[in-house]
Write a protein that holds these residues in place. Sequence first.
Motif, short mmCIF file in Angstrom:
data_model
loop_
_atom_site.label_atom_id
_atom_site.label_comp_id
_atom_site.label_asym_id
_atom_site.label_seq_id
_atom_site.Cartn_x
_atom_site.Cartn_y
_atom_site.Cartn_z
N GLY A 182 -38.03 -52.73 24.00
CA GLY A 182 -37.30 -53.45 22.99
C GLY A 182 -36.82 -52.33 21.99
N TRP A 183 -37.13 -51.17 21.87
CA TRP A 183 -36.82 -50.14 20.89
C TRP A 183 -35.46 -49.41 21.29
CZ3 TRP A 183 -37.90 -50.41 15.92
CH2 TRP A 183 -39.06 -50.79 15.63
N LEU A 184 -34.34 -49.39 20.73
CA LEU A 184 -33.18 -48.50 21.17
C LEU A 184 -33.60 -47.15 20.36
CD1 LEU A 184 -30.36 -48.15 22.25
CD2 LEU A 184 -29.60 -49.09 20.02
N TYR A 185 -33.64 -46.23 21.12
CA TYR A 185 -33.44 -44.76 20.77
C TYR A 185 -32.08 -44.07 20.60
CZ TYR A 185 -38.64 -44.59 21.96
OH TYR A 185 -39.88 -44.71 22.25
N THR A 186 -31.84 -44.04 19.36
CA THR A 186 -30.40 -43.77 19.11
C THR A 186 -29.92 -42.34 19.06
OG1 THR A 186 -30.77 -43.48 16.63
CG2 THR A 186 -30.74 -45.75 17.19
N GLY A 187 -30.96 -41.50 19.23
CA GLY A 187 -30.59 -39.83 19.27
C GLY A 187 -30.08 -39.53 17.95
N ASP A 188 -30.09 -40.19 16.79
CA ASP A 188 -29.68 -40.08 15.44
C ASP A 188 -30.79 -39.57 14.56
OD1 ASP A 188 -26.70 -40.07 15.05
OD2 ASP A 188 -27.42 -42.29 16.12
N LEU A 244 -29.27 -50.49 4.10
CA LEU A 244 -30.49 -51.36 4.77
C LEU A 244 -30.39 -51.89 5.98
CD1 LEU A 244 -30.91 -53.25 1.48
CD2 LEU A 244 -32.30 -51.17 1.96
N PRO A 245 -31.32 -51.98 6.71
CA PRO A 245 -31.29 -52.77 8.14
C PRO A 245 -30.91 -54.20 7.98
CG PRO A 245 -33.45 -51.51 8.09
CD PRO A 245 -32.89 -51.54 6.66
N TRP A 246 -30.10 -54.73 8.87
CA TRP A 246 -29.38 -55.91 8.77
C TRP A 246 -30.48 -57.10 9.01
CZ3 TRP A 246 -23.62 -56.48 11.06
CH2 TRP A 246 -22.90 -56.29 9.94
N PRO A 247 -30.45 -58.25 8.87
CA PRO A 247 -31.55 -59.29 8.87
C PRO A 247 -31.83 -59.11 10.40
CG PRO A 247 -29.61 -60.37 7.74
CD PRO A 247 -29.22 -58.79 7.97
N ASP A 248 -32.95 -59.44 10.92
CA ASP A 248 -33.70 -59.45 12.20
C ASP A 248 -33.66 -58.10 12.76
OD1 ASP A 248 -34.50 -62.19 12.09
OD2 ASP A 248 -32.25 -62.66 12.14
N THR A 249 -33.10 -57.20 12.03
CA THR A 249 -33.15 -55.64 12.54
C THR A 249 -34.33 -54.85 12.18
OG1 THR A 249 -30.74 -56.00 12.54
CG2 THR A 249 -31.55 -53.67 12.90
N ASP A 250 -35.13 -54.48 13.03
CA ASP A 250 -36.23 -53.53 12.65
C ASP A 250 -35.79 -52.11 12.82
OD1 ASP A 250 -38.79 -53.01 11.69
OD2 ASP A 250 -39.71 -54.04 13.31
N ALA A 251 -36.51 -51.24 12.05
CA ALA A 251 -35.78 -49.78 12.32
C ALA A 251 -37.14 -48.94 11.92
CB ALA A 251 -34.97 -49.49 11.41
N ILE A 252 -37.33 -47.76 12.64
CA ILE A 252 -38.37 -46.91 12.25
C ILE A 252 -37.79 -45.47 12.46
CG2 ILE A 252 -40.44 -48.19 12.59
CD1 ILE A 252 -40.79 -46.64 15.54
N ILE A 253 -38.39 -44.44 11.80
CA ILE A 253 -38.22 -42.97 12.01
C ILE A 253 -39.41 -42.54 12.80
CG2 ILE A 253 -37.61 -40.78 11.02
CD1 ILE A 253 -35.36 -42.85 10.24
N GLN A 256 -39.79 -38.31 5.68
CA GLN A 256 -39.80 -37.47 6.77
C GLN A 256 -38.75 -37.53 7.99
OE1 GLN A 256 -43.00 -36.91 10.29
NE2 GLN A 256 -43.79 -35.71 8.47
N ILE A 257 -38.20 -36.44 8.25
CA ILE A 257 -37.18 -36.72 9.26
C ILE A 257 -37.41 -36.86 10.67
CG2 ILE A 257 -35.04 -35.36 10.54
CD1 ILE A 257 -34.77 -34.00 7.77
N GLY A 258 -36.70 -37.82 11.35
CA GLY A 258 -37.36 -37.81 12.76
C GLY A 258 -36.06 -38.83 13.53
N GLU A 259 -36.29 -39.25 14.58
CA GLU A 259 -35.35 -39.90 15.23
C GLU A 259 -35.23 -41.19 14.79
OE1 GLU A 259 -33.76 -40.92 19.93
OE2 GLU A 259 -35.63 -39.87 19.66
N LEU A 260 -34.07 -42.26 14.86
CA LEU A 260 -33.86 -43.51 13.98
C LEU A 260 -34.03 -44.24 15.45
CD1 LEU A 260 -33.17 -45.65 12.16
CD2 LEU A 260 -30.90 -45.19 12.63
N LEU A 261 -35.15 -45.23 15.43
CA LEU A 261 -35.01 -46.10 16.56
C LEU A 261 -34.91 -47.71 15.82
CD1 LEU A 261 -36.57 -43.80 17.85
CD2 LEU A 261 -38.37 -45.56 18.46
N ILE A 262 -34.16 -48.43 16.60
CA ILE A 262 -33.54 -49.69 16.44
C ILE A 262 -34.29 -50.96 17.39
CG2 ILE A 262 -31.55 -51.21 15.86
CD1 ILE A 262 -31.82 -48.73 14.11
#
Length: 572
Positions: free
Chosen positions: A434-440, A383-392, A405-411
């Motif tokens: 503010g979103w970090l594009y992880t490349g994963d 799970l995302p850590w406290p105060d950590t937002d995440a989307i695919i 659905q598979i996509g790129e993880l953003l943090i």
Amino acid sequence: MELSSQKAWEKKYPAEIPFSIEYEERTLQSYLKEAREKHPTKIALHFLGKELTYEQLYSSALKFANQLKALGVVKGDRVAIMLANSPQSVISYYGALMAGAIVVQTNPLYVERELEHQMVDSGAKIMICLDLVYQRVKKVRSKTNLEHVIVTGIKDYLPFPKNLIYPFIQKKNTGITIDVDYGDTVHSFVKLLNSGTTKEIHIDIDVKEDLALLQYTGGTTGVAKGVMLSHFNLVANTTQAIKWMYKMTPGEEVILCALPFFHVYGMTVGMNYSIMHTSKMVIIPKFDTKQILKGIQSQKVTMFPGAPTMYIGLINDPDIEKYDLSSIEVCISGSAPLPVEVQQKFEQLTGGKLSEGFGLTEAAPVTHFNQMWGERPSGSIGLPWPDTDAIILNAETGEAAPIGQIGELLIKGPQVMKGYWNRPEDTYATVRDGWLYTGDMGYMDENGFFYIVDRKKDMIIAGGFNIYPREIEEVLYEHESIQEAVIVGVPDPYRGETVKAYIVLKDNHQLTEKELNTYCRKHLSSYKVPRVYEFRKDLPKTMVGKVLRRALVEEEQKKLEEATKNDQLKSS
């Protein structure tokens, strides 16, 4: 771009962990000072028999900070640390921060080309290095901004008589004769420290804006970039770790620090966590299964952050059952996917919890983690850590992908970097709104648990099919004879790319290519089954144990180039 997440994970949070934390706006070094004030006589670190209390560690860091200032270091200067895990690496790190400097962690295994790139890019003014690597530093120094080099050796913090014996063992094992030309700009770490003063230093630090660290990316996917991490980024991520491990008691834990401190994972969940939690560090300079097992047993280690290769090495040590590992409560796995069977076997052997998390240098590094004392779905990064937002992210729509659905993880979160050092274009490509594009590449299930299927760049496209190496590697790891496995895509004239498996077998195990192919066909769709198998004694890895997939790809490219060249010669 406005992106909103579903935050399905909040319903799975245990009651003990808050969704949001009120972070202290303090410098990293202030936590070492607090630990010394509250527990001056408590053991801060244990190193091959040598121990330092929090009073001794703080005083040493303060002496070192004052010596750095005497050498001309001012706020914002970069100070490079090229050390294996040791008391010196902790003293140098916190001492540099006390002096107002920005730490540049440097891998002692760097060759001259890599070292030169990092020193030139960072503009480091001071280097603290091992005597074993001094000649490498000397060769590149004239091409950099390095004004002073401070040299130390493992023996400097060994107890008697180990400190006398070690140089002979070192020479026998490495073949390197230590040759350091001390002078006006090349200094002995020990002599500097012995003549240092414990005068308190007061420097105004804006914890959210001022950098604590330039942490270079591993370079496994291209040129290493300097990740800019503020004091607040690092304090926030370490605080999140402490809240997540809510059953661990401040001041009472013993943490095995075998992960390199020069890697952001070992630095945050090993060194910084220990200092902020007032724990005892059991410092291991180099991963060795026997040394790890002895350390856990003799020091009663309660927490062991590691990498999958470490746990694989331990469970395959023939003597593991001779050691008492029952003190282990929590093991944190990161840097690479953790095979499920490795997790299960390690928990059986220790009785502790081994959970997998996820992170990246650009996030200081942790963003997701499985619960230690709760639900842990197989194969999930948690799970995302406290105060950590995440989307695919759905690349086609530019919006959050539906569940599954598979996509790129953003943090997005307080641990996300300020950007890349001197690389505004790379920063914009990686952090937007503010979103970090992880490349994963990954997906989220209906309960908010996240799963990584692979790196964007590692995905193999064969015959029009998208193939994710991690899925195949999981199947290979389930085979009783396989110790390590990695999948890469190699050029194929018909399919575009084809799947190749590199295999390391367990000791005294045998397996043929035909047997392995039969096994894979039972567990994988035909288009995912490796077309080529190569058995090896070991795989190329980083110091933290992450397999250098790029090195294997480059090997294949060289083979192809040589074959093409030979064909051209024959035809001419």
